[in-house]
Scaffold this motif. Structure first.
Motif, PDB file in Angstrom:
ATOM      1  N   LEU A 188      83.166  12.651 -26.295  1.00 55.00           N
ATOM      2  CA  LEU A 188      82.757  11.765 -25.206  1.00 55.00           C
ATOM      3  C   LEU A 188      83.812  10.695 -24.945  1.00 55.00           C
ATOM      4  O   LEU A 188      84.204  10.444 -23.799  1.00 55.00           O
ATOM      5  N   ALA A 189      84.288  10.064 -26.013  1.00 57.71           N
ATOM      6  CA  ALA A 189      85.292   9.013 -25.858  1.00 57.71           C
ATOM      7  C   ALA A 189      86.600   9.577 -25.322  1.00 57.71           C
ATOM      8  O   ALA A 189      87.273   8.942 -24.486  1.00 57.71           O
ATOM      9  N   PRO A 267      83.452  -0.789 -38.186  1.00 56.25           N
ATOM     10  CA  PRO A 267      83.501  -1.900 -37.229  1.00 56.25           C
ATOM     11  C   PRO A 267      82.101  -2.486 -37.043  1.00 56.25           C
ATOM     12  O   PRO A 267      81.093  -1.797 -37.224  1.00 56.25           O
ATOM     13  N   ALA A 268      82.055  -3.746 -36.649  1.00 52.73           N
ATOM     14  CA  ALA A 268      80.764  -4.434 -36.512  1.00 52.73           C
ATOM     15  C   ALA A 268      79.867  -3.770 -35.472  1.00 52.73           C
ATOM     16  O   ALA A 268      78.643  -3.771 -35.598  1.00 52.73           O
ATOM     17  N   GLU A 269      80.467  -3.191 -34.434  1.00 51.07           N
ATOM     18  CA  GLU A 269      79.678  -2.632 -33.327  1.00 51.07           C
ATOM     19  C   GLU A 269      79.167  -1.219 -33.598  1.00 51.07           C
ATOM     20  O   GLU A 269      78.404  -0.668 -32.809  1.00 51.07           O
ATOM     21  N   ALA A 270      79.602  -0.605 -34.699  1.00 43.85           N
ATOM     22  CA  ALA A 270      79.383   0.827 -34.902  1.00 43.85           C
ATOM     23  C   ALA A 270      77.921   1.240 -34.864  1.00 43.85           C
ATOM     24  O   ALA A 270      77.549   2.203 -34.182  1.00 43.85           O
ATOM     25  N   SER A 271      77.068   0.541 -35.584  1.00 47.43           N
ATOM     26  CA  SER A 271      75.670   0.943 -35.679  1.00 47.43           C
ATOM     27  C   SER A 271      74.985   0.945 -34.319  1.00 47.43           C
ATOM     28  O   SER A 271      74.284   1.904 -33.966  1.00 47.43           O
ATOM     29  N   GLY A 272      75.194  -0.126 -33.539  1.00 45.64           N
ATOM     30  CA  GLY A 272      74.555  -0.213 -32.226  1.00 45.64           C
ATOM     31  C   GLY A 272      75.059   0.847 -31.268  1.00 45.64           C
ATOM     32  O   GLY A 272      74.268   1.495 -30.552  1.00 45.64           O
ATOM     33  N   ILE A 273      76.379   1.064 -31.233  1.00 47.83           N
ATOM     34  CA  ILE A 273      76.954   2.066 -30.329  1.00 47.83           C
ATOM     35  C   ILE A 273      76.485   3.462 -30.718  1.00 47.83           C
ATOM     36  O   ILE A 273      76.163   4.287 -29.854  1.00 47.83           O
ATOM     37  N   GLU A 274      76.421   3.731 -32.003  1.00 42.52           N
ATOM     38  CA  GLU A 274      75.957   5.045 -32.457  1.00 42.52           C
ATOM     39  C   GLU A 274      74.522   5.302 -31.993  1.00 42.52           C
ATOM     40  O   GLU A 274      74.203   6.400 -31.510  1.00 42.52           O
ATOM     41  N   ARG A 275      73.655   4.312 -32.116  1.00 39.87           N
ATOM     42  CA  ARG A 275      72.252   4.489 -31.719  1.00 39.87           C
ATOM     43  C   ARG A 275      72.133   4.728 -30.219  1.00 39.87           C
ATOM     44  O   ARG A 275      71.356   5.581 -29.765  1.00 39.87           O
ATOM     45  N   VAL A 276      72.924   3.971 -29.434  1.00 41.14           N
ATOM     46  CA  VAL A 276      72.867   4.142 -27.976  1.00 41.14           C
ATOM     47  C   VAL A 276      73.357   5.532 -27.587  1.00 41.14           C
ATOM     48  O   VAL A 276      72.712   6.235 -26.794  1.00 41.14           O
ATOM     49  N   LEU A 277      74.502   5.954 -28.127  1.00 32.28           N
ATOM     50  CA  LEU A 277      75.045   7.272 -27.784  1.00 32.28           C
ATOM     51  C   LEU A 277      74.112   8.388 -28.261  1.00 32.28           C
ATOM     52  O   LEU A 277      73.941   9.400 -27.564  1.00 32.28           O
ATOM     53  N   ALA A 278      73.506   8.212 -29.426  1.00 32.66           N
ATOM     54  CA  ALA A 278      72.567   9.215 -29.927  1.00 32.66           C
ATOM     55  C   ALA A 278      71.358   9.332 -28.999  1.00 32.66           C
ATOM     56  O   ALA A 278      70.884  10.437 -28.702  1.00 32.66           O
ATOM     57  N   GLY A 279      70.874   8.200 -28.515  1.00 39.13           N
ATOM     58  CA  GLY A 279      69.749   8.225 -27.586  1.00 39.13           C
ATOM     59  C   GLY A 279      70.112   8.907 -26.282  1.00 39.13           C
ATOM     60  O   GLY A 279      69.314   9.689 -25.731  1.00 39.13           O
ATOM     61  N   LEU A 280      71.313   8.630 -25.771  1.00 36.95           N
ATOM     62  CA  LEU A 280      71.761   9.290 -24.541  1.00 36.95           C
ATOM     63  C   LEU A 280      71.882  10.794 -24.741  1.00 36.95           C
ATOM     64  O   LEU A 280      71.440  11.585 -23.900  1.00 36.95           O
ATOM     65  N   ALA A 293      77.031   8.668 -18.300  1.00 29.35           N
ATOM     66  CA  ALA A 293      76.298   7.580 -18.944  1.00 29.35           C
ATOM     67  C   ALA A 293      77.107   6.977 -20.090  1.00 29.35           C
ATOM     68  O   ALA A 293      77.188   5.749 -20.241  1.00 29.35           O
ATOM     69  N   ALA A 294      77.712   7.831 -20.906  1.00 31.24           N
ATOM     70  CA  ALA A 294      78.505   7.342 -22.032  1.00 31.24           C
ATOM     71  C   ALA A 294      79.738   6.577 -21.550  1.00 31.24           C
ATOM     72  O   ALA A 294      80.157   5.598 -22.194  1.00 31.24           O
ATOM     73  N   SER A 295      80.297   6.984 -20.421  1.00 33.84           N
ATOM     74  CA  SER A 295      81.474   6.293 -19.883  1.00 33.84           C
ATOM     75  C   SER A 295      81.151   4.844 -19.552  1.00 33.84           C
ATOM     76  O   SER A 295      81.992   3.956 -19.729  1.00 33.84           O
ATOM     77  N   GLY A 296      79.930   4.596 -19.085  1.00 32.37           N
ATOM     78  CA  GLY A 296      79.516   3.223 -18.824  1.00 32.37           C
ATOM     79  C   GLY A 296      79.506   2.400 -20.104  1.00 32.37           C
ATOM     80  O   GLY A 296      79.880   1.214 -20.108  1.00 32.37           O
ATOM     81  N   ILE A 297      79.094   3.025 -21.208  1.00 31.75           N
ATOM     82  CA  ILE A 297      79.092   2.336 -22.500  1.00 31.75           C
ATOM     83  C   ILE A 297      80.518   1.996 -22.922  1.00 31.75           C
ATOM     84  O   ILE A 297      80.811   0.864 -23.339  1.00 31.75           O
ATOM     85  N   PHE A 298      81.416   2.974 -22.803  1.00 33.16           N
ATOM     86  CA  PHE A 298      82.808   2.741 -23.210  1.00 33.16           C
ATOM     87  C   PHE A 298      83.508   1.749 -22.279  1.00 33.16           C
ATOM     88  O   PHE A 298      84.341   0.951 -22.733  1.00 33.16           O
ATOM     89  N   ASP A 299      83.160   1.769 -20.994  1.00 31.41           N
ATOM     90  CA  ASP A 299      83.728   0.773 -20.065  1.00 31.41           C
ATOM     91  C   ASP A 299      83.325  -0.636 -20.498  1.00 31.41           C
ATOM     92  O   ASP A 299      84.150  -1.559 -20.540  1.00 31.41           O
ATOM     93  N   GLY A 300      82.038  -0.807 -20.798  1.00 28.15           N
ATOM     94  CA  GLY A 300      81.550  -2.117 -21.223  1.00 28.15           C
ATOM     95  C   GLY A 300      82.167  -2.558 -22.535  1.00 28.15           C
ATOM     96  O   GLY A 300      82.517  -3.728 -22.710  1.00 28.15           O
TER      97      GLY A 300
END
Length: 313
Positions: A188-189, A267-280, A293-300
């Motif tokens: 995805l990334a 990284p500090a953000e890893a857990s949250g990003i993993e949960r969001v991507l897993a949900g998507l 949808a994932a591109s919006g996450i990576f843009d942010g």
């Protein structure tokens, strides 16, 4: 000759809460118990500061505290810092996770291994005299992380060594790019990176099998692909190196992708990003829509990292 820090404490017996607080602080910094009320640390960076902080807290409670420095020519105190049993318990937890790993629980196990990796890092930080147990535990963690990646993506590429040739994005415009369907973090990334920084008009093909990759398509993140894992780099990092994309924000994104794909430093953000991507991934069955949808996450994420860098400057 070894130099040691010796902290001699006397706390009011009535204040059990503060006694427990001091004990936890001593345990966290890796201090060994020489005898009741006497704690020992090797002279290391950060060790003196940790014991001085405990000393000041105890004195503020009207207790007694003496921080001393001693030297001794032998290694008689070294066995007090043997972490072998703690590493063994950690390896038992790792083995249990590996034993129970299935394709169905791989994502849940991935979250558990993050905790195990954190526990390992905390233990390694107070492992002042490393032994073989440390390397054995790290290797067991890496094996578990690899197994999880394989469960999440059975066709996960193997790593190989090769020289990465610098490439120019202008030579890769309007191309077809192909990778395995049902993408996870690295794919995805990587697809996001291709469209965002390399080939904005890229057509992404989702393959049932790497063998289905058209001859004119640029494959990524599978064995034999044009861009895949190289050495310690995941595909996202290979693309960054190939196209010389070196902004601090992209490097932080790469560290996140690396961790979520094959493990390592969290990284500090890893857990949250993993949960969001897993949900998507679980809620979106169409891979094109999933990428959008994932591109919006990576843009942010990229914007947030760039803002952090700007504010830091």
């Amino acid at each position: 000759m070894n130099v040691w820090l010796l902290l001699v404490l006397g706390l009011p017996t009535a204040n059990s809460t503060e006694r427990m607080r001091a004990w936890r602080a001593l345990k966290a910094c890796g201090a060994a118990v020489l005898r009741d009320g006497v704690y020992l640390l090797p002279e290391r960076v950060g060790g003196r500061e940790a014991l001085e902080a405990i000393e000041q807290e105890v004195l503020a409670l009207n207790g007694t505290a003496y921080l001393l420095t001693i030297s001794e020519p032998g290694e008689r105190f070294v066995p007090l810092f043997d972490r072998s049993e703690e590493y063994a318990r950690l390896r038992a937890d790792i083995a249990n996770c590996l034993r129970e790993l299935t394709d169905e629980n791989a994502l849940q196990t991935a979250r558990q291994v993050r905790k195990l990796r954190k526990a390992f890092a905390q233990l390694a930080a107070i492992d002042f005299f490393p032994s073989e147990s440390r390397q054995l535990t790290d290797s067991a963690l890496q094996a578990l992380e690899t197994a999880i990646s394989r469960a999440l993506a059975p066709d996960e590429p193997s790593s190989h060594e090769e020289t990465i040739t610098p490439l120019a994005p202008e030579d890769f415009q309007g191309r077809r790019w192909a990778t395995r369907k049902r993408p996870w973090v690295d794919r995805l990334a990587s697809a996001w990176l291709i469209r965002r920084f390399i080939d904005p008009a890229a057509q992404i093909l989702w393959l049932d099998s790497p063998h289905d990759c058209p001859a004119d398509a640029l494959g990524f993140d599978f064995d034999g692909a044009t861009f895949s894992h190289v050495g310690q780099r995941v595909t996202f990092e290979t693309l960054l190196a190939s196209f010389q994309l070196e902004s601090p924000a992209l490097k932080r994104t790469a560290a996140l992708v690396h961790y979520l794909d094959i493990g390592g430093s969290q990284p500090a953000e890893a857990s949250g990003i993993e949960r969001v991507l897993a949900g998507l991934r679980e809620s979106i069955g169409d891979d094109d829509r999933l990428l959008q949808a994932a591109s919006g996450i990576f843009d942010g994420l990229l914007t947030a990292f760039a803002t952090d860098e700007k504010n830091h400057d």
